[in-house]
Design a protein around this motif. Structure first.
Motif: not given
Length: 291
Positions: A150, A154, A204, A206-207, A213
């Motif tokens: 992540q 991100r 949240q 999927w985020e 991403w």
């Protein structure tokens, strides 16, 4: 040495407890040729600490590997990963294992922020151990692999917490959970724990999934998972492979590698007690490709 670790909630099943015991036993050290700097603090809170392992003959300007422990976001200690020190330092590379806060007391994205904060602080101080703050690589196992992925994908979150986009040179997630979504997860299952203990809000899921991403990929990545890994890990890593290989075929040339080991979720990490393991060659290759 004997670890004096703060208590945590019980691990959810026997295999996880066995893994934790084996990882701790293998991480006590000392190891020939490895210098240890345990429990280095960078703040007043109990989680704000990290361990550094350096080659005994370390000079200056060494590459750095930061490794985030697993534990399903609810458990785990930096001490679960010390056994990797001989394999990493054999490459004249520093090995650093930080802590981060855990769910359910601290829910997503708190542990992302903690991990990024730890990386920022480690980079600020790593030169005193012989490391190069501009040559930092990131890895992690299981939930730690999720956090590492992540963070790698991100840059917006990284910059929010003080880490510039190009601060990391590569990422090597191991048995990472790349997709947190689960429809109708049975009560008490590991999938249900994500909604019950990890996320602040179910929306949240999927985020919080690195799979969402992948288009942001801007550094080399090396994905490893087990042939007998959990279904969620296997399927999400295969989905990442399909997407990123499709990108490569379309002319986007980020260096990405995929490896499936003949072992289970915990074996992908515990097997790294062998300093000659294939994974360390992958780290060496990535370091050379980014030099």
């Amino acid at each position: 040495m004997t670890f004096n670790l703060p208590p945590q909630m019980p691990l959810p099943f026997h295999a996880a407890s066995l893994y934790a015991a084996q990882a701790l036993a293998a991480s006590t050290g000392p190891w020939p040729g490895v210098k240890e700097y345990r429990d280095q603090t960078f703040g007043a809170q109990s989680w704000e600490s990290f361990d550094v392992f350096a080659p005994e003959d370390a000079g200056e300007g060494l590459d750095v590997l930061i490794f985030l422990h697993g534990g399903g976001w609810t458990n785990g200690y930096k001490e679960w990963s010390g056994f990797m020190a001989p394999g990493v330092t054999a490459q004249s590379c520093l090995f650093v294992t930080p802590n981060y806060r855990l769910a359910p007391a601290h829910r997503y994205p708190v542990f992302i922020a903690d991990a990024v904060t730890a990386i920022v602080e480690i980079r600020a101080r790593i030169a005193q151990y012989g490391g190069n703050p501009d040559r930092v690589f990131l890895s992690g196992h299981s939930a730690g692999g999720h956090l590492a992925s992540q963070i790698a994908l991100r840059p917006d979150l990284c910059e929010k917490y003080g880490l510039e986009k190009d601060a990391l040179k590569g990422c090597l997630p191991i048995s990472a959970i790349l997709d947190l979504r689960s429809d109708n997860a049975p009560a008490g299952s590991l999938e249900a724990r994500v909604y019950e203990m990890v996320l602040q809000d179910p929306s949240q899921d999927w985020e919080a999934s690195p799979l969402a991403w992948l288009e942001n990929l801007h550094m080399p990545m090396d994905f490893t998972w087990g042939a007998q890994d959990s279904e969620r890990v296997r399927e999400s890593n295969e989905a990442a492979r399909a997407f990123l290989e499709g990108q490569h075929n379309e002319g986007q040339h980020n260096t990405v590698h995929f490896h499936t080991e003949d072992t289970n979720h915990f074996g992908t990490h515990l097997s790294l007690v062998d300093s000659c393991h294939r994974w360390y060659r992958g780290l060496e290759t990535m370091r050379k490709e980014t030099a």
